[in-house]
Motif scaffolding. Structure first.
Motif, PDB file in Angstrom:
ATOM      1  N   UNK A 327       0.792  -1.232   0.000  1.00  0.00           N
ATOM      2  CA  UNK A 327       0.000   0.000   0.000  1.00  0.00           C
ATOM      3  C   UNK A 327       0.822   1.278   0.000  1.00  0.00           C
ATOM      4  N   UNK A 328       2.095   1.201   0.432  1.00  0.00           N
ATOM      5  CA  UNK A 328       2.925   2.410   0.436  1.00  0.00           C
ATOM      6  C   UNK A 328       3.504   2.683  -0.956  1.00  0.00           C
ATOM      7  N   UNK A 329       3.315   1.724  -1.860  1.00  0.00           N
ATOM      8  CA  UNK A 329       3.854   1.873  -3.211  1.00  0.00           C
ATOM      9  C   UNK A 329       2.863   2.650  -4.073  1.00  0.00           C
ATOM     10  N   UNK A 330       3.160   3.886  -4.343  1.00  0.00           N
ATOM     11  CA  UNK A 330       2.263   4.729  -5.142  1.00  0.00           C
ATOM     12  C   UNK A 330       2.791   4.861  -6.558  1.00  0.00           C
ATOM     13  N   UNK A 331       3.393   3.782  -7.081  1.00  0.00           N
ATOM     14  CA  UNK A 331       3.987   3.828  -8.405  1.00  0.00           C
ATOM     15  C   UNK A 331       2.920   4.125  -9.448  1.00  0.00           C
ATOM     16  N   UNK A 332       3.356   4.716 -10.507  1.00  0.00           N
ATOM     17  CA  UNK A 332       2.451   5.039 -11.607  1.00  0.00           C
ATOM     18  C   UNK A 332       1.790   3.782 -12.153  1.00  0.00           C
ATOM     19  N   UNK A 333       2.551   2.687 -12.196  1.00  0.00           N
ATOM     20  CA  UNK A 333       2.046   1.430 -12.736  1.00  0.00           C
ATOM     21  C   UNK A 333       0.846   0.915 -11.939  1.00  0.00           C
ATOM     22  N   UNK A 334       0.970   0.914 -10.612  1.00  0.00           N
ATOM     23  CA  UNK A 334      -0.120   0.436  -9.755  1.00  0.00           C
ATOM     24  C   UNK A 334      -1.319   1.365  -9.843  1.00  0.00           C
ATOM     25  N   UNK A 335      -1.065   2.665  -9.778  1.00  0.00           N
ATOM     26  CA  UNK A 335      -2.151   3.643  -9.837  1.00  0.00           C
ATOM     27  C   UNK A 335      -2.903   3.559 -11.172  1.00  0.00           C
ATOM     28  N   UNK A 336      -2.176   3.401 -12.248  1.00  0.00           N
ATOM     29  CA  UNK A 336      -2.809   3.311 -13.556  1.00  0.00           C
ATOM     30  C   UNK A 336      -3.636   2.038 -13.695  1.00  0.00           C
ATOM     31  N   UNK A 337      -3.139   0.948 -13.143  1.00  0.00           N
ATOM     32  CA  UNK A 337      -3.862  -0.316 -13.232  1.00  0.00           C
ATOM     33  C   UNK A 337      -5.192  -0.243 -12.489  1.00  0.00           C
ATOM     34  N   UNK A 338      -5.163   0.319 -11.273  1.00  0.00           N
ATOM     35  CA  UNK A 338      -6.415   0.411 -10.523  1.00  0.00           C
ATOM     36  C   UNK A 338      -7.358   1.446 -11.150  1.00  0.00           C
ATOM     37  N   UNK A 339      -6.800   2.471 -11.749  1.00  0.00           N
ATOM     38  CA  UNK A 339      -7.645   3.444 -12.453  1.00  0.00           C
ATOM     39  C   UNK A 339      -8.314   2.795 -13.666  1.00  0.00           C
ATOM     40  N   UNK A 340      -7.612   1.879 -14.299  1.00  0.00           N
ATOM     41  CA  UNK A 340      -8.183   1.165 -15.441  1.00  0.00           C
ATOM     42  C   UNK A 340      -9.402   0.350 -15.017  1.00  0.00           C
ATOM     43  N   UNK A 341      -9.307  -0.292 -13.838  1.00  0.00           N
ATOM     44  CA  UNK A 341     -10.457  -1.053 -13.316  1.00  0.00           C
ATOM     45  C   UNK A 341     -11.616  -0.102 -13.046  1.00  0.00           C
TER      46      UNK A 341
END
Length: 515
Positions: A327-341
């Motif tokens: 949860x502390x990882x605010x990488x662009x990759x993770x944020x973009x993936x959840x935004x896609x959902x």
């Protein structure tokens, strides 16, 4: 109460009369050996099948599952003695194993009685002329965290919640069970598909050492350098080699700055998530999206689909959850993936949806409601599916879910180990884990019980074309004459290694056999 005890006495008498018992003289000597002042357990820690207090004996056998009550166990599943240590007592368990061997008995162990297949009892012996001693480790729940080394030791009776709440104090975590009440003993010995397994590997991939009492009656330590064959086999096939009394675990950060003193709790650590509930008309859309999104999603995201029934309406529903293991990882990759959902679920009808963060407490205890009722029967199976998911398979899942008879049942499609970081007996990597829980309340009608069992049996049969193997932690109860019960849970080469290891460490089959 008097009537209940009377019924228990009658059942016990009938069971004992047909059990594979010793001759009376030998049985008397065995009972005296386990009752003598020199036997390292208090009288309250030992129950005997022949004792007059039948309610205490059957009470010690109780599990969370009402599929088969202890008073309904077949004779071969009733242990001659039940030993329940109230605290860590390796010397005592060592002595118990030696006494059992002396009298020609098998030994079985359980950490909490979670497994739906009653493995500790139904699979304890192979023939109807064998008997066994059951070692119940459910009271051994101690967890000790070393925040500096980011490791922990845990006893087998510790639950997922026990482990999670101790480790999160320091901002650390372990791939613990998705159901907080599950004890880690059986969970880890059979593999341990837990919270964050997609990124960190299964529970066994994060076990760095094990204390186990082997058939020699001695405690042995196994890790990647010492007794390496045993270390490999225990992690995924542990119930065949001895009684594990302590696990040594590797922990991983759940916050950006883990501490050396207790500074966090599960209610304050936030976890990024996307959660949505879909009704039956959106089932195909959801599973199609999931099958395309999940294979390329960041490893930090644990994505799963849970098949449920809305009790008030009896409508079939599908829950989709994507939770971040870091949860502390605010990488662009993770944020973009959840935004896609999020953007996707906004494009179709939902019953409920949110992209708001949850807490670690919510992740650990999110499934508790489904296990809260103590009066439920579970008939379960857990399969491994190949990647990528076949569209024909997804349609079969929907068709079978349409037929489920009980509104209490559920199924879950979850990423298995995606890139296992260690070599263990678990295997089937990469794959999808698919859990089927036929769940109902018994009403005294055999037809209702059979209807719920038949649905699961039919579902497993329908899924056979896509089944790589079975997860040993959740199986239907073993039949005495089933010689391939465990073989289907392991890849061919792995099973051969288990046989070799078994022959070295337990050639007399004191513990569960591999057949």
């Amino acid at each position: 109460m008097k009537i209940t005890i009377c019924i228990l006495s009658v059942v016990a008498a009938l069971a004992s009369s047909s059990a594979a018992a010793m001759n009376p003289a030998t049985l008397d000597r065995f009972t005296k050996s386990c009752s003598s002042p020199s036997f390292p357990f208090a009288p309250s820690e030992v129950q005997f099948r022949t004792q007059s207090n039948k309610s205490a004996y059957f009470g010690a056998l109780k599990t969370f599952n009402n599929l088969i009550l202890p008073t309904e166990f077949p004779a071969t599943a009733l242990p001659i003695a039940i030993i329940t240590p109230s605290k860590a007592n390796n010397q005592g368990i060592e002595r118990a194993v030696k006494v059992a061997k002396e009298y020609g008995l098998r030994v079985s162990a359980r950490s909490g009685g979670y497994m739906s297949g009653y493995s500790a009892n139904m699979a304890a012996v192979d023939k109807d002329d064998e008997d066994f001693v059951l070692v119940d480790l459910s009271k051994l729940r101690k967890v000790v965290v070393d925040p500096k080394k980011r490791t922990a030791t845990a006893e087998p009776g510790a639950t997922g919640a026990d482990l999670a709440h101790e480790t999160i104090k320091y901002g650390l975590a372990f791939p613990a069970p998705h159901a907080s009440r599950v004890t880690i003993g059986g969970f880890l010995l059979q593999g341990g598909m837990g919270i964050g397994s997609r990124l960190y590997g299964a529970g066994v991939d994060n076990v760095i050492g094990i204390d186990i009492i082997t058939a020699s009656g001695k405690t042995v330590f196994a890790d990647a350098h010492t007794n390496r064959d045993l270390f490999f086999a225990i992690r995924g096939g542990g119930q065949f080699f001895g009684v594990v009394t302590r696990f040594h675990l590797r922990l991983t950060p759940m916050v950006k700055n883990p501490t050396l003193t207790p500074s966090y709790n599960a209610s304050t650590v936030q976890v990024d998530q996307v959660f949505a509930i879909f009704d039956r008309p959106q089932a195909n859309d959801l599973l199609s999206f999931y099958s395309k999104f999940d294979p390329t999603a960041p490893l930090a995201l644990e994505n799963k689909v849970v098949f449920v029934v809305d009790p008030p309406t009896n409508n079939k529903q599908y829950l989709f959850a994507s939770v971040s293991a870091v949860p502390f990882n605010s990488s662009t990759e993770v944020a973009q993936a959840q935004d896609k959902i999020t953007q996707w679920y906004k494009s179709i009808p939902t019953n409920f949806a949110t992209s708001d963060p949850t807490t670690y407490n919510g992740v650990v205890h999110g499934g508790d409601a489904g296990w809260a009722d103590s009066d439920l029967s579970y008939y379960a199976e857990d399969l491994w599916f190949p990647t990528p998911l076949d569209p024909r398979l997804l349609q079969v899942l929907i068709d079978q879910w349409d037929k489920v008879p009980s509104a209490l049942s559920s199924m879950a499609l979850n990423t298995g180990t995606w890139k296992a970081p260690t070599r263990s007996a678990l295997g089937f990597d990469p794959s999808y884990s698919f859990c089927i829980y036929s769940t109902w309340k018994r009403n005294g009608t055999a037809a209702w019980d059979q209807q719920n069992k038949a649905w699961l049996d039919e579902t497993v049969k329908a899924l056979k074309p896509w089944t790589l193997g079975f997860y040993a932690n959740e199986l239907r109860p073993k039949k005495l004459d089933d010689k391939d019960y465990w073989r289907k849970c392991y890849e061919k080469d792995t099973f051969q290694i288990l046989e070799i290891t078994k022959n070295r460490w337990d050639p007399e089959n004191i513990f569960k056999s591999l057949q």
